[in-house]
Design an enzyme around this catalytic site. Structure first.
Site, mmCIF file in Angstrom:
data_model
loop_
_atom_site.group_PDB
_atom_site.id
_atom_site.type_symbol
_atom_site.label_atom_id
_atom_site.label_comp_id
_atom_site.label_asym_id
_atom_site.label_seq_id
_atom_site.Cartn_x
_atom_site.Cartn_y
_atom_site.Cartn_z
ATOM 1 N N HIS A 23 0.873 -1.172 0.000
ATOM 2 C CA HIS A 23 0.000 0.000 0.000
ATOM 3 C C HIS A 23 0.908 1.219 0.000
ATOM 4 C CE1 HIS A 23 -3.465 2.470 0.554
ATOM 5 N NE2 HIS A 23 -3.033 2.952 1.705
ATOM 6 N N HIS A 35 -3.658 9.147 1.528
ATOM 7 C CA HIS A 35 -3.678 7.892 0.776
ATOM 8 C C HIS A 35 -5.087 7.608 0.288
ATOM 9 C CE1 HIS A 35 -5.497 5.124 3.918
ATOM 10 N NE2 HIS A 35 -5.360 6.259 4.572
ATOM 11 N N CYS A 113 -3.435 3.044 -5.455
ATOM 12 C CA CYS A 113 -2.750 3.912 -4.492
ATOM 13 C C CYS A 113 -1.327 4.271 -4.936
ATOM 14 C CB CYS A 113 -2.742 3.285 -3.104
ATOM 15 S SG CYS A 113 -1.965 1.660 -3.030
#
Length: 162
Positions: A23, A35, A113
């Site tokens: 991530h 994010h 992301c």
């Protein structure tokens, strides 16, 4: 002795090591990151939620790095600084802060992301994770095709000898 994790600086890319993927977030200072998170994400679930792969929308969130990472390890990883010039830190932070709270399009293969944070830092949306998976899948596909071709050739050769 292991080297200490460098303290993130505003504008740094943060790579968080989830169990099956990475991530990404961008550090904006004072312990916070910006994010992408699935819209249905419950507090404390982190971006590891399986729903992130099943939805086409994401929410831009500003949260404490400590909360986003949870028990997962993380590192500063400005891995494209040698290829692309980072935008000025003030512009990175401004762009990230302006997006907080917005719902954005999310596609695992083209708008995830990693694309998001690279776009903020470099002005270039890219994801090495996606590229690596595509390359691995292509290699596996070519390997299967080659094995099938060899199988057909051996099968024909065997029939011709009979």
């Amino acid at each position: 002795m292991r080297a200490p994790i460098p303290e993130p600086k505003p504008g740094d890319l943060i790579e968080i090591f989830r169990p099956f993927y990475r991530h990404w977030a961008i550090y904006v200072g004072d312990g916070y990151v910006v994010h992408l998170a699935p819209p249905s994400e419950v507090a404390g679930a982190g971006a590891a939620s399986v729903m992130s792969a099943l939805t086409d929308k994401a929410i831009v969130k500003k949260e404490l790095l400590y909360d986003v990472a949870g028990s997962d390890k993380y590192q500063v990883n400005n891995k494209h600084d040698d290829k692309y010039s980072p935008l000025p830190c003030s512009k990175i932070i401004q762009r990230a802060e302006e997006l907080v709270g917005q719902e954005v399009l999310y596609k695992l293969t083209s708008e995830n992301c990693e694309h998001f944070v690279n776009e903020l830092r470099y002005g270039v949306a890219r994801s090495d994770q996606v590229r690596d998976v595509i390359i691995a899948a292509s290699a596996a596909g070519m390997g299967l095709a080659a094995m099938s071709l060899i199988g057909v050739m051996f099968s024909r050769n065997k029939r011709q000898k009979q």
